[in-house]
Each structure stands twice: as structure tokens, then as C-alpha cells.
Motif scaffolding. Structure first.
Motif, short mmCIF file in Angstrom:
data_model
loop_
_atom_site.label_atom_id
_atom_site.label_comp_id
_atom_site.label_asym_id
_atom_site.label_seq_id
_atom_site.Cartn_x
_atom_site.Cartn_y
_atom_site.Cartn_z
N GLY A 121 0.77 -1.23 0.00
CA GLY A 121 0.00 0.00 0.00
C GLY A 121 0.80 1.28 0.00
N GLU A 122 1.94 1.33 0.70
CA GLU A 122 2.64 2.61 0.81
C GLU A 122 3.13 3.15 -0.53
N PRO A 123 3.79 2.33 -1.38
CA PRO A 123 4.21 2.87 -2.68
C PRO A 123 3.03 3.40 -3.50
N VAL A 124 1.89 2.69 -3.45
CA VAL A 124 0.72 3.16 -4.20
C VAL A 124 0.22 4.47 -3.62
N TYR A 125 0.25 4.61 -2.28
CA TYR A 125 -0.17 5.87 -1.67
C TYR A 125 0.68 7.02 -2.17
N HIS A 126 2.00 6.84 -2.17
CA HIS A 126 2.88 7.92 -2.63
C HIS A 126 2.77 8.14 -4.14
N HIS A 385 1.65 -0.40 -10.88
CA HIS A 385 1.36 -0.77 -12.28
C HIS A 385 -0.13 -0.99 -12.49
N TYR A 386 -0.76 -1.74 -11.59
CA TYR A 386 -2.19 -2.01 -11.75
C TYR A 386 -3.03 -0.74 -11.53
N GLN A 387 -2.57 0.13 -10.64
CA GLN A 387 -3.26 1.41 -10.43
C GLN A 387 -3.12 2.28 -11.68
N LEU A 388 -1.93 2.28 -12.26
CA LEU A 388 -1.67 3.11 -13.45
C LEU A 388 -2.47 2.63 -14.66
N THR A 389 -2.62 1.32 -14.79
CA THR A 389 -3.34 0.77 -15.94
C THR A 389 -4.84 0.69 -15.71
N GLY A 390 -5.30 0.99 -14.50
CA GLY A 390 -6.72 0.97 -14.21
C GLY A 390 -7.26 -0.39 -13.79
N ALA A 391 -6.38 -1.37 -13.59
CA ALA A 391 -6.83 -2.69 -13.15
C ALA A 391 -7.39 -2.65 -11.74
N ILE A 392 -6.87 -1.75 -10.91
CA ILE A 392 -7.38 -1.55 -9.56
C ILE A 392 -7.45 -0.06 -9.28
N ASP A 393 -8.16 0.31 -8.23
CA ASP A 393 -8.20 1.71 -7.80
C ASP A 393 -8.21 1.75 -6.28
N LEU A 394 -7.06 2.12 -5.73
CA LEU A 394 -6.91 2.14 -4.28
C LEU A 394 -6.95 3.55 -3.71
N THR A 395 -7.33 4.52 -4.50
CA THR A 395 -7.29 5.91 -4.06
C THR A 395 -8.11 6.14 -2.80
N SER A 396 -9.35 5.70 -2.81
CA SER A 396 -10.21 5.95 -1.65
C SER A 396 -9.79 5.12 -0.45
N ALA A 397 -9.39 3.87 -0.67
CA ALA A 397 -8.98 3.01 0.45
C ALA A 397 -7.75 3.57 1.14
N LEU A 398 -6.77 4.04 0.36
CA LEU A 398 -5.55 4.55 0.95
C LEU A 398 -5.74 5.93 1.56
N VAL A 405 -6.85 -3.49 3.06
CA VAL A 405 -7.55 -3.53 1.78
C VAL A 405 -6.56 -3.44 0.63
N ALA A 406 -5.57 -2.57 0.77
CA ALA A 406 -4.57 -2.39 -0.29
C ALA A 406 -3.80 -3.68 -0.54
N THR A 407 -3.36 -4.33 0.53
CA THR A 407 -2.58 -5.56 0.38
C THR A 407 -3.37 -6.63 -0.34
N LEU A 408 -4.60 -6.85 0.09
CA LEU A 408 -5.41 -7.91 -0.52
C LEU A 408 -5.77 -7.56 -1.97
N THR A 409 -6.07 -6.30 -2.23
CA THR A 409 -6.43 -5.89 -3.59
C THR A 409 -5.27 -6.11 -4.55
N VAL A 410 -4.08 -5.69 -4.14
CA VAL A 410 -2.90 -5.90 -4.99
C VAL A 410 -2.62 -7.38 -5.14
N ALA A 411 -2.72 -8.14 -4.05
CA ALA A 411 -2.43 -9.57 -4.10
C ALA A 411 -3.36 -10.30 -5.07
N GLN A 412 -4.65 -9.92 -5.06
CA GLN A 412 -5.60 -10.58 -5.95
C GLN A 412 -5.37 -10.22 -7.41
#
Length: 529
Positions: A121-126, A385-398, A405-412
Motif C-alpha cells: 500500500g505505501e508505494p501506491v499511496y505515494h 502498475h495495476y493502479q496506473l493501468t486501471g486494473a485496480i483503484d486504491l485511491t479511496s482506500a488509501l 484492503v490495499a494488500t489484498l487488492t494488490v495480491a488478488q
């Protein structure tokens, strides 16, 4: 080689009590009971009081904490490349543990639980919220390097160095050569003298360091229960309530208490080795079947940015960054690591017998941080990478700091989907277990003053931390969060315990080199001569 003390089995007569110093145990257990009692009496009062202390400490002493970590790292690296760093730790001509076992314990103990919890989650947050040291546009390809670099700063060279470099050198010389106890108070003995540190003041120092570690360890244990509970609910539909969390704590506690009771050469070592193999397997799958080219480029650029912007990030203050950002990121993390510092140093000194000072410092302050940056790139870089390509969106969770939530979302989203998510949940659980077993062992060592504490005492501390996590979770996850904020407050006294190692660390290394006849130092005559 001159005659030296061998204190690997220090007698009970050399320490305040067979099962531990009554003052240390009384104050430490009193803290646990007091925190729980006050929370039961007025949960809001406790949370508000800690929040106020947290904000004051972060705002007033944040820069001091940052400089302590920075100077510790610089002095440690300078020491590692000096001639005296060839001296060996602990009266052994050869290492007590093999290199793989030794590095496995280091990697799975020092920053294990927290590092795994924040890695996704932290790298995605930054990435979605640009760190104040950079001016890249959030959410763009240009923001990848700065996002990883900021994460590397929090979990890299500075964080690891304060946990077991200079302080471990001081403790190794004091314990294995001078026969002083393996306790935080020993770090202050060169400054204040043995007379003062053997008395009640020494017990107070030890207790404050134990309290800091209890606060720092109960938090990850509690957060793990919520993370695994959430993961099992998402993957298998199991209920996400307190019952599931309690069951997870029972299993986790049983694992790390058993490990702590069997000691470094059995449970702690086996658990660490298993976790390293599992982490390597997960890393291989992510690297080979995930966004490989993106990860290679991201690590190269991120690590390069980390090095070029190192001092800018390390010395960022509230004058140039928002107060809330400094409090909840850099200062929070650095204070957390400071709180762990004395007991982690005890652990590093204990497992590094037979290693040279150079090996010990480079393993802890260079090799382990680099391995951490690779892990953060594999998990967090994949998330970016998945956030950049739109495969996931963790903006609100982070935005709500929901790292579970971030860990499980990225893992899946990784190759293998649910299977990978389950593997990462297992990995995270065992990483927290290795932190729990090592800290149960280290706290017991503090009470006993030697490296063979009573197994029942190790079990007591492991169970006590699991129980505290269970009670606080029952009150609400907010109390676990309040305890995490309390870490920053405990860093105040603990930092003063670590501070003298900036000069006593090199002094201890020079003394060890002289005693061992290392070239370039004047050898002192043996006491028996």
C-alpha cells in the motif's frame, strides 16, 4: 588473542533475578494493565491524550529523530569500512550460525511485520499523493520513481541502521568482553557508569525500552488479525467479526510463543527460514509472471531516485512539508524504529556471535535494506502498475489508510489471484510471528540480563502481547491505532538510550580490535599477563 570473558551463560547471580528484574517486570506489566484499564474506564480520554502527545512529539522532536537515524547510519557505514571492523563478536573464531540462517533471522525479525504490512500500500499511496520532497504529477508514469523512493526512505538504510548497527557493537563488547548484562541499560553504562545503571535507574531504562517494544509489537499483531480476517472474508466468505480475529490471534500466538520457547537455534531459526523460502517463491512468481519489465524499470529508477534524493528526503521537515504528512509518515515510522532499537540491538548482538563487526553492520544496514527495497518494488511496484493501468483503484482506500484492503487488492491482481492472496496472507502472518517470537525472546533477555532466559518467561511475554491485542481489538480497532501513536511518545526516552552509541559504538569497536590484535590498533596487554 587476549583473554576475555565468555558470558554466553551468565549466571543468575549477575542479574537482579532468575526470572527477571522485578522493577522491569512490574513497570512493563503495569503499563499493559494500566493502558487496558484506562481504555476500559474512558476510551476517548486515552485516545485523545495519546493523540495530543503524538502531535506534540512529532512536531517538536521529529527533526531530532530524523537526524538521529541519519547520523547513526553515516557513522555505522564509516565504522564498517574502517580497519577495526575486522574484530569478531562474542569470543568465537567462527560464526555460530550459518550465513543463510543468520541473514534469514535478520530479514524476518527486524522490520518484518511492518514492512510486509506496508509493502503493497505505501508505494501506491505515494503514487496517488505526491510526497512533499518531489514535484511530480500524482498518478502519472513520472510519479513511479518518486513513490518508490519515498517508500525506500522509510524502510531503507536509516530504518535498519538504527535497529542493530552501532548499538549492537556496544552491547556485543559490553556483554561478551566485559560481562555486562544484555540489557538496554548497558548502552548507557559507558556514559553514566556501572554504579548508576545497576540500580533503580537502570531498571527504569530497561522498562521504558520494553514498554516501547510492547507498544510497537502489539500494534502489528492486532493489525494482522484485522488484515487476515478481512482477507479470509474476501477469499472464503468467512465472517469478519471479532470471533474470527480472536481465532487468528490464538493461532498466531501459539506459533510465535512456541517458537520463542524453543529459542534461536530451533523455533526462531526454522520459522525465519520457512518465511524466507516462501517470500522467495512469491517474489519469483511476481517477477516472472507479473509486469516484469515495468518492475525492473521501476526499481532501477526508484532506487536511483532514492540515492540522489536521499538527503532531501531524510532531512525534510514540517517547514517544507505538511505537518500531517510528516507526523503520519516519516516521523511516525522513524519513531517506531527508534522504539525497537535497544531490544533489536540485543537480538542482533546475540545472533551475530563469530561475525565480524563489518559483516554485522553491512548485513543490517546495507544488505537487508536493499532486500527490503526489492520486496517493496515487487508488491508496491505491482500495485502502482495495476493502479496506473486501471486494473485496480486504491485511491479511496488509501485515503483512509486502509492498508489491509490495499494488500489484498494488490495480491488478488497478481498472477495466481486468490492463491497468491492466500500465500501473501500466510507470509504476512509468519512475518508478524517472527517479530513476536524475537521480541518475546528479547524482552525476556532484558529481564534476565543474559541470552538464555527462562522459557516460561518467554511464553509469558508472548501471551501477554497477544492478550493485549485481543482486548484492544474488542474495544475497537481505534485502540490499536492509539497504541501505535503511543510509539512516537515512547521514542523520546528510548532515543536518549540510543544517542550515546554514536560515539560509544566506534569506541567499543576500537577496544574489540585492540583486544583481538587487529592490525592498525595498539594491542593492550592481557589482564592475565
Amino acid at each position: 588473542m587476549s583473554e576475555r570473558h565468555d558470558t554466553s551463560t551468565t549466571t543468575a547471580a549477575s542479574v537482579p533475578g532468575r526470572l527477571g528484574d522485578p522493577l522491569v517486570i512490574g513497570l512493563s506489566v503495569g503499563f499493559i494493565l494500566g493502558f487496558i484499564a484506562l481504555s476500559l474506564y474512558d476510551i476517548d480520554l486515552v485516545a485523545e491524550g495519546i493523540a495530543s502527545g503524538f502531535a506534540w512529539t512529532a512536531g517538536t522532536l521529529g527533526s531530532y529523530f530524523q537526524l538521529l537515524l541519519l547520523v547513526t547510519f553515516l557513522v555505522a557505514i564509516g565504522l564498517a569500512f574502517s580497519p577495526v571492523a575486522g574484530a569478531r563478536v562474542g569470543n568465537l573464531e567462527a560464526p555460530e550460525l550459518s550465513t543463510f540462517k543468520w541473514l534469514s533471522i535478520i530479514m524476518c525479525t527486524l522490520l518484518a511485520g511492518g514492512g510486509v504490512f506496508f509493502a503493497a500500500g505505501e508505494p501506491v499511496y505515494h503514487f496517488v499523493v505526491t510526497p512533499p520532497a518531489f514535484d511530480t504529477e500524482a498518478g502519472t508514469p513520472e510519479a513511479v520513481a518518486s513513490a518508490l523512493a519515498q517508500s525506500f526512505m522509510h524502510w531503507g538504510f536509516l530504518a535498519w541502521a538504527v535497529l542493530g548497527s552501532l548499538t549492537a557493537v556496544v552491547l556485543a563488547h559490553a556483554h561478551y568482553v566485559k560481562g555486562l548484562p544484555l540489557q538496554p541499560r548497558t548502552l548507557l553504562t559507558p556514559v553514566l557508569g556501572e554504579g548508576i545503571m545497576r540500580g533503580w535507574f537502570g531498571g527504569l531504562v530497561d522498562a521504558l525500552c520494553v514498554i516501547a517494544v510492547v507498544a510497537g509489537t502489539v500494534g502489528p499483531i492486532g493489525f494482522l488479525a484485522t488484515q487476515v480476517s478481512f482477507g479470509l472474508h474476501e477469499l472464503f466468505g468467512l465472517p469478519e467479526g471479532y470471533g474470527t480475529q480472536l481465532a487468528i490471534l490464538v493461532v498466531l500466538g501459539a506459533v510465535y510463543v512456541t517458537s520463542a520457547m524453543t529459542g534461536i537455534h530451533r523455533g526462531i531459526q526454522l520459522l525465519s527460514r520457512f518465511n524466507v523460502f516462501l517470500a522467495l517463491a512469491i517474489a519469483a512468481v511476481i517477477f516472472l509472471f507479473g509486469p516484469t519489465q515495468f518492475l525492473v524499470n521501476a526499481f532501477t529508477q526508484g532506487f536511483g531516485e532514492y540515492l540522489t534524493s536521499f538527503f532531501t528526503m531524510a532531512t525534510m521537515t514540517s517547514q517544507t512539508a505538511p505537518d500531517w504528512w510528516m507526523q503520519w509518515w516519516t516521523v511516525f515510522f522513524f519513531a517506531w524504529f527508534i522504539g525497537y532499537g535497544p531490544l533489536m540491538a540485543i537480538f542482533v548482538a546475540r545472533i551475530s556471535r563469530g561475525r565480524t563487526i563489518r559483516q554485522m553492520i553491512l548485513a543490517v544496514a546495507v544488505m537487508a535494506p536493499i532486500a527490503t527495497t526489492v520486496w517493496f518494488t515487487l508488491l508496491g511496484g505491482s500495485g502502482i502498475h495495476y493502479q496506473l493501468t486501471g486494473a485496480i483503484d486504491l485511491t479511496s482506500a488509501l485515503a483512509d489508510f486502509q492498508f489491509d484492503v490495499a494488500t489484498l487488492t494488490v495480491a488478488q491482481a497478481l498472477p495466481g489471484g486468490p492463491l497468491m492472496a492466500l500465500a501473501i496472507l500466510v507470509l504476512t502472518t509468519i512475518f508478524v510471528a517472527t517479530t513476536g517470537d524475537s521480541m518475546s525472546y528479547a524482552i525476556s533477555v532484558v529481564g534476565a540480563g543474559h541470552d538464555a532466559p527462562n522459557a516460561l518467561v518467554r511464553a509469558f511475554w508472548g501471551i501477554a502481547m497477544a492478550l493485549m491485542a485481543a482486548i484492544l481489538l474488542y474495544m475497537g480497532a481505534g485502540q490499536i491505532g492509539a497504541l501505535q501513536q503511543f510509539i512516537v511518545i515512547t521514542a523520546i526516552p528510548v532515543s536518549l538510550v540510543l544517542l550515546p552509541s554514536l560515539w560509544t559504538g566506534p569506541q567499543a569497536a576500537i577496544a574489540m580490535a585492540r583486544e583481538q590484535g587487529i592490525a592498525g590498533t595498539a594491542r593492550r596487554p592481557s589482564p592475565s599477563a
